[in-house]
Write an enzyme that holds these catalytic residues in place. Structure first.
Site, short mmCIF file in Angstrom:
data_model
loop_
_atom_site.label_atom_id
_atom_site.label_comp_id
_atom_site.label_asym_id
_atom_site.label_seq_id
_atom_site.Cartn_x
_atom_site.Cartn_y
_atom_site.Cartn_z
N ALA A 188 0.78 -1.24 0.00
CA ALA A 188 0.00 0.00 0.00
C ALA A 188 0.81 1.29 0.00
O ALA A 188 0.35 2.31 -0.50
CB ALA A 188 -0.93 0.01 1.21
N GLY A 217 0.64 5.32 -0.08
CA GLY A 217 -0.69 5.50 0.48
C GLY A 217 -1.69 6.29 -0.31
O GLY A 217 -2.81 6.51 0.17
N GLY A 218 -1.35 6.73 -1.52
CA GLY A 218 -2.31 7.50 -2.30
C GLY A 218 -3.56 6.70 -2.61
O GLY A 218 -4.69 7.22 -2.53
N LYS A 219 -3.39 5.43 -2.95
CA LYS A 219 -4.54 4.58 -3.27
C LYS A 219 -5.32 4.24 -2.01
O LYS A 219 -6.56 4.16 -2.03
CB LYS A 219 -4.07 3.33 -4.01
CG LYS A 219 -3.36 3.64 -5.32
CD LYS A 219 -2.80 2.38 -5.97
CE LYS A 219 -2.03 2.71 -7.23
NZ LYS A 219 -0.81 3.50 -6.97
N ASP A 272 4.63 -9.01 5.06
CA ASP A 272 4.73 -9.43 3.67
C ASP A 272 3.35 -9.89 3.22
O ASP A 272 2.73 -10.75 3.85
CB ASP A 272 5.74 -10.56 3.56
CG ASP A 272 6.06 -10.93 2.12
OD1 ASP A 272 5.16 -10.83 1.27
OD2 ASP A 272 7.20 -11.34 1.86
N ASP A 289 -1.22 -3.35 -5.92
CA ASP A 289 -0.24 -2.52 -6.64
C ASP A 289 1.11 -3.19 -6.42
O ASP A 289 1.82 -2.89 -5.47
CB ASP A 289 -0.27 -1.09 -6.11
CG ASP A 289 0.64 -0.16 -6.89
OD1 ASP A 289 1.32 -0.63 -7.82
OD2 ASP A 289 0.68 1.04 -6.56
N CYS A 349 3.36 -0.05 -12.08
CA CYS A 349 3.83 1.16 -12.77
C CYS A 349 4.99 0.77 -13.68
O CYS A 349 6.09 1.31 -13.58
CB CYS A 349 4.22 2.26 -11.79
SG CYS A 349 5.43 1.76 -10.53
#
Length: 437
Positions: free
Chosen positions: A249, A252-254, A295, A310, A363
């Site tokens: 995560a 933390g934007g998502k 993990d 992500d 990404c």
């Protein structure tokens, strides 16, 4: 610039040189190296910004710099630190608004203060002054592939075709824009911040300024997040009260997007340090989420209504923003990370409720971390089906969709009238639904 000002500028220039050297030597992110150096070398915020700007532009144009220097050297120096110091000096001369003499003199002074390079002052002075004299000739060699390692050039041409791959390489030579995600009323915030409301719902700032000084920062009304990075959480379509896991995560934007939608979020990351920053960001935004430093492969919570994965990746889609990625990653990194991505996808599938939604994203520009992962996942999990992304979900940007219905954003996309505000981070996003009962 006075002599005292030049002397004061040695600190950030020396730190930029050290950061470039350490990043290439250790093959770790430039941001991590600079954070370490900032803790030992106490600089003002202004000097930190200068050091960061020098290091970033050095990496962004490292191929051009190396080519220009080699053309002007009878024999490249064996000491890589000396070559890096020349590159840092040349980067200031060619690509930053720095007086030539300041860039040259500071590089000479830095070398003279180094036990292994103290003899090279005259050599550095001669090379950098020649770079300054021949600036127009160097900048006239406008081959965008100069600033892309050969292995990436070959991969992108094979995957995207030469015309599109060349546009990607060209986009990587431009400064990445600053995008914001807002909690509500993006049009009003775009007007208040003097930004542009993108079709995807993000706000793109027109001017680069101190983020903390902008309206709404202290009140927690928005956060910095590339427009492409904001799409995976939106495509998950979070609903109030849903239990959602955000795997891997940080920063933390998502997580913030999911929490702002009213979901009960579990934010998982193996790094406690990165999770602490995530918690700080959520506190500023007045949002809450449960956090767990573990993990993701070992997570036993669940089942969840929806999961956002992500996954760790080569990050080649963020080269505009983190140009060091092009010079610190390798094909072997992609191979290892693609294996991890497959395992994390399988783990996410096991944590999801029947009928639940899974969004996988990276990404990365590499097919092994994107399209091939999606196909491999569906082959391993017949109880899952792809949920195709539609153009209306992404602001009508149909060119960002693959034939299979996945999302593939590229740095060369989202062209705006002002070239320096164009582009997106490179992302791959696939959405799946658990069809089991």
């Amino acid at each position: 610039m006075t002599q005292s000002d030049e002397q004061a500028g040695l600190g950030p220039r020396r730190l930029a040189w050290q950061a470039v050297t350490e990043t290439l030597k250790r093959r770790v992110p430039l941001d991590d190296v600079m954070e370490e150096l900032f803790q030992t070398e106490k600089l003002t915020s202004r000097d930190e910004a200068l050091a960061r700007a020098i290091a970033i532009v050095t990496f962004r144009r490292l191929g051009t710099l190396g080519h220009a220097l080699r053309e002007r050297l009878n024999k490249p120096p064996k000491d890589e630190r000396l070559m890096h110091l020349l590159a840092v000096g040349a980067a200031q001369i060619l690509f930053l608004d720095v007086p030539d003499h300041a860039a040259v003199d500071s590089a000479v002074t830095i070398a003279q203060g180094d036990p292994k390079l103290h003899h090279a002052g005259g050599f550095i002075n001669a090379v950098l002054r020649r770079v300054a004299r021949e600036r127009d000739q160097i900048l006239g060699q406008d081959d965008p592939w100069l600033d892309t390692p050969t292995w990436l050039e070959e991969r992108w041409i094979a995957q995207y075709g030469e015309p599109l791959a060349t546009r990607i390489a060209q986009a990587h030579r431009s400064l990445a824009s600053v995008d914001l995600t807002v909690k509500s009323d993006p049009q009003a915030w775009a007007e208040r911040l003097g930004g542009v409301l993108l079709p995807t719902g993000s706000i793109r700032l027109k001017e680069r300024t101190a983020i903390r000084d902008l309206p709404g920062f202290e009140a927690g009304e928005w956060w910095v997040q590339d427009a492409a990075a904001a799409l995976p959480a939106r495509l998950l379509q979070p609903k109030p009260g849903e239990r959602i896991a955000d795997l891997c995560a940080a920063p933390g934007g998502k997580t913030a997007q999911l929490a702002a939608a009213g979901a009960e979020v579990l934010a998982v990351d193996r790094s406690a340090k990165r999770l602490a920053r995530l918690e700080e960001n959520l506190a500023r935004l007045h949002l809450t989420a449960e956090t767990r430093a573990i993990d993701a492969e070992k997570l036993t919570a669940g089942p969840f209504d929806a999961i956002l994965l992500d996954a760790p990746c080569s990050a080649t889609g963020t080269i505009r923003r983190h140009p060091d990625v092009a010079w610190t990653k390798s094909q072997e990194d992609i191979r290892k990370l693609s294996g991890l991505q497959s395992r994390l996808l399988d783990k996410a599938a096991a944590l999801l409720k029947p009928g639940g939604r899974l969004v996988y994203c990276t990404c990365s520009l590499e097919a092994e971390e994107g399209e091939r992962q999606a196909e491999g996942f569906l082959a391993r999990h017949p109880d899952f089906a792809r949920s195709p992304v539609t153009p209306d979900e992404i602001g009508g940007l149909a060119e960002c969709l693959t034939p299979a219905g996945d999302l593939r954003t590229l740095p060369s996309q989202l062209a705006l009238s002002e070239h320096d505000r164009s582009g997106l981070d490179g992302f791959f996003v696939a959405r799946f639904v658990h069809r089991g009962s």
